[in-house]
Design a protein around this motif. Structure first.
Motif, mmCIF file in Angstrom:
data_model
loop_
_atom_site.group_PDB
_atom_site.id
_atom_site.type_symbol
_atom_site.label_atom_id
_atom_site.label_comp_id
_atom_site.label_asym_id
_atom_site.label_seq_id
_atom_site.Cartn_x
_atom_site.Cartn_y
_atom_site.Cartn_z
ATOM 1 N N PHE A 65 0.824 -1.209 0.000
ATOM 2 C CA PHE A 65 0.000 0.000 0.000
ATOM 3 C C PHE A 65 0.858 1.258 0.000
ATOM 4 C CE2 PHE A 65 -3.599 2.574 0.568
ATOM 5 C CZ PHE A 65 -3.407 3.455 1.621
ATOM 6 N N SER A 66 1.936 1.262 0.726
ATOM 7 C CA SER A 66 2.769 2.455 0.831
ATOM 8 C C SER A 66 3.449 2.826 -0.489
ATOM 9 C CB SER A 66 3.816 2.277 1.927
ATOM 10 O OG SER A 66 4.672 1.202 1.609
ATOM 11 N N SER A 67 3.421 1.930 -1.457
ATOM 12 C CA SER A 67 3.997 2.219 -2.778
ATOM 13 C C SER A 67 3.063 3.043 -3.654
ATOM 14 C CB SER A 67 4.335 0.916 -3.512
ATOM 15 O OG SER A 67 5.275 0.159 -2.803
ATOM 16 N N TYR A 68 1.808 3.143 -3.247
ATOM 17 C CA TYR A 68 0.792 3.767 -4.085
ATOM 18 C C TYR A 68 0.457 5.182 -3.638
ATOM 19 C CZ TYR A 68 -0.128 -0.705 -6.293
ATOM 20 O OH TYR A 68 -0.001 -1.864 -7.005
ATOM 21 N N ALA A 69 0.462 6.083 -4.609
ATOM 22 C CA ALA A 69 -0.155 7.382 -4.383
ATOM 23 C C ALA A 69 -1.667 7.192 -4.374
ATOM 24 C CB ALA A 69 0.237 8.355 -5.487
ATOM 25 N N MET A 70 -2.347 7.970 -3.549
ATOM 26 C CA MET A 70 -3.795 7.833 -3.400
ATOM 27 C C MET A 70 -4.484 9.164 -3.674
ATOM 28 S SD MET A 70 -4.059 4.660 -2.572
ATOM 29 C CE MET A 70 -5.803 4.606 -2.117
ATOM 30 N N GLY A 71 -5.647 9.081 -4.256
ATOM 31 C CA GLY A 71 -6.388 10.302 -4.546
ATOM 32 C C GLY A 71 -7.864 10.141 -4.234
ATOM 33 N N PRO A 103 -1.125 13.747 -9.161
ATOM 34 C CA PRO A 103 -2.248 13.964 -8.244
ATOM 35 C C PRO A 103 -3.574 14.368 -8.871
ATOM 36 C CG PRO A 103 -0.536 15.620 -7.946
ATOM 37 C CD PRO A 103 0.037 14.549 -8.795
ATOM 38 N N ARG A 104 -3.561 15.246 -9.871
ATOM 39 C CA ARG A 104 -4.828 15.844 -10.306
ATOM 40 C C ARG A 104 -5.473 15.182 -11.502
ATOM 41 N NH1 ARG A 104 -5.757 21.344 -8.599
ATOM 42 N NH2 ARG A 104 -4.335 21.858 -6.898
ATOM 43 N N LEU A 105 -4.831 14.215 -12.089
ATOM 44 C CA LEU A 105 -5.322 13.646 -13.339
ATOM 45 C C LEU A 105 -6.142 12.391 -13.103
ATOM 46 C CD1 LEU A 105 -2.082 13.975 -15.489
ATOM 47 C CD2 LEU A 105 -4.018 15.555 -15.353
ATOM 48 N N VAL A 106 -7.380 12.389 -13.590
ATOM 49 C CA VAL A 106 -8.199 11.186 -13.495
ATOM 50 C C VAL A 106 -7.494 10.022 -14.186
ATOM 51 C CG1 VAL A 106 -10.378 10.127 -14.220
ATOM 52 C CG2 VAL A 106 -10.372 12.458 -13.326
ATOM 53 N N ALA A 142 -5.071 14.543 -3.053
ATOM 54 C CA ALA A 142 -4.174 13.420 -3.299
ATOM 55 C C ALA A 142 -3.042 13.435 -2.293
ATOM 56 C CB ALA A 142 -3.621 13.475 -4.723
ATOM 57 N N ILE A 143 -2.446 12.256 -2.105
ATOM 58 C CA ILE A 143 -1.352 12.116 -1.172
ATOM 59 C C ILE A 143 -0.363 11.115 -1.735
ATOM 60 C CG2 ILE A 143 -2.548 10.313 0.154
ATOM 61 C CD1 ILE A 143 -1.324 11.636 2.698
ATOM 62 N N SER A 144 0.918 11.380 -1.542
ATOM 63 C CA SER A 144 1.955 10.476 -2.027
ATOM 64 C C SER A 144 2.017 9.222 -1.160
ATOM 65 C CB SER A 144 3.303 11.192 -2.036
ATOM 66 O OG SER A 144 3.648 11.589 -0.711
ATOM 67 N N GLY A 145 2.775 8.245 -1.622
ATOM 68 C CA GLY A 145 2.850 6.978 -0.923
ATOM 69 C C GLY A 145 3.355 7.091 0.507
#
Length: 123
Positions: free
Chosen positions: A29-35, A104-107, A50-53
């Motif tokens: 999970f920590s490898s993934y950026a989340m939005g 972060p901002r791109l669908v 959005a938040i980085s990993g």
């Protein structure tokens, strides 16, 4: 492969607060950026936060800056969206998304999506 399940949506009065949760499967999970994104009826899906990993970098849409806070707990494989001072225009289905790269901002920058949770803010 990452599976995402959102929870925490509901009906709230204007000025109120909600916290959305997004639980992710997988051991990296920590490898993934989340939005977080949202989609109101008749509108396109739009970026919220959005938040980085690692959690060291965050990004917000201007419309929610100062009211919403994104955070994550990598030990619990969960990302959160704390929403304060809610407005009727925040009403939408909120989606959690994940991607290995931080765009972060791109669908289109996200490969994995949850099913969404409804947030309704009454005036």
């Amino acid at each position: 492969q990452v599976q995402l399940v959102e929870s925490g949506g509901g009906l709230v009065q204007a000025g109120g607060s909600l916290r959305l949760n997004c639980a992710a499967s997988g051991r990296t999970f920590s490898s993934y950026a989340m939005g977080w994104f949202r989609q109101a009826p008749g509108k396109e899906r739009g970026f919220v936060a959005a938040i980085s990993g690692s959690g060291s970098s965050t990004n917000y849409a201007d419309s929610v800056k100062g009211r919403f806070t994104i955070s994550r707990d990598n030990a619990k494989n969960t990302v959160y969206l704390q929403m304060n001072s809610l407005k009727p225009e925040d009403t939408a289905v909120y989606y959690c998304a994940a991607n290995l790269e931080y765009s972060p901002r791109l669908v289109r920058g996200y490969a994995y999506w949850g099913q969404g949770t409804q947030v309704t803010v009454s005036s």
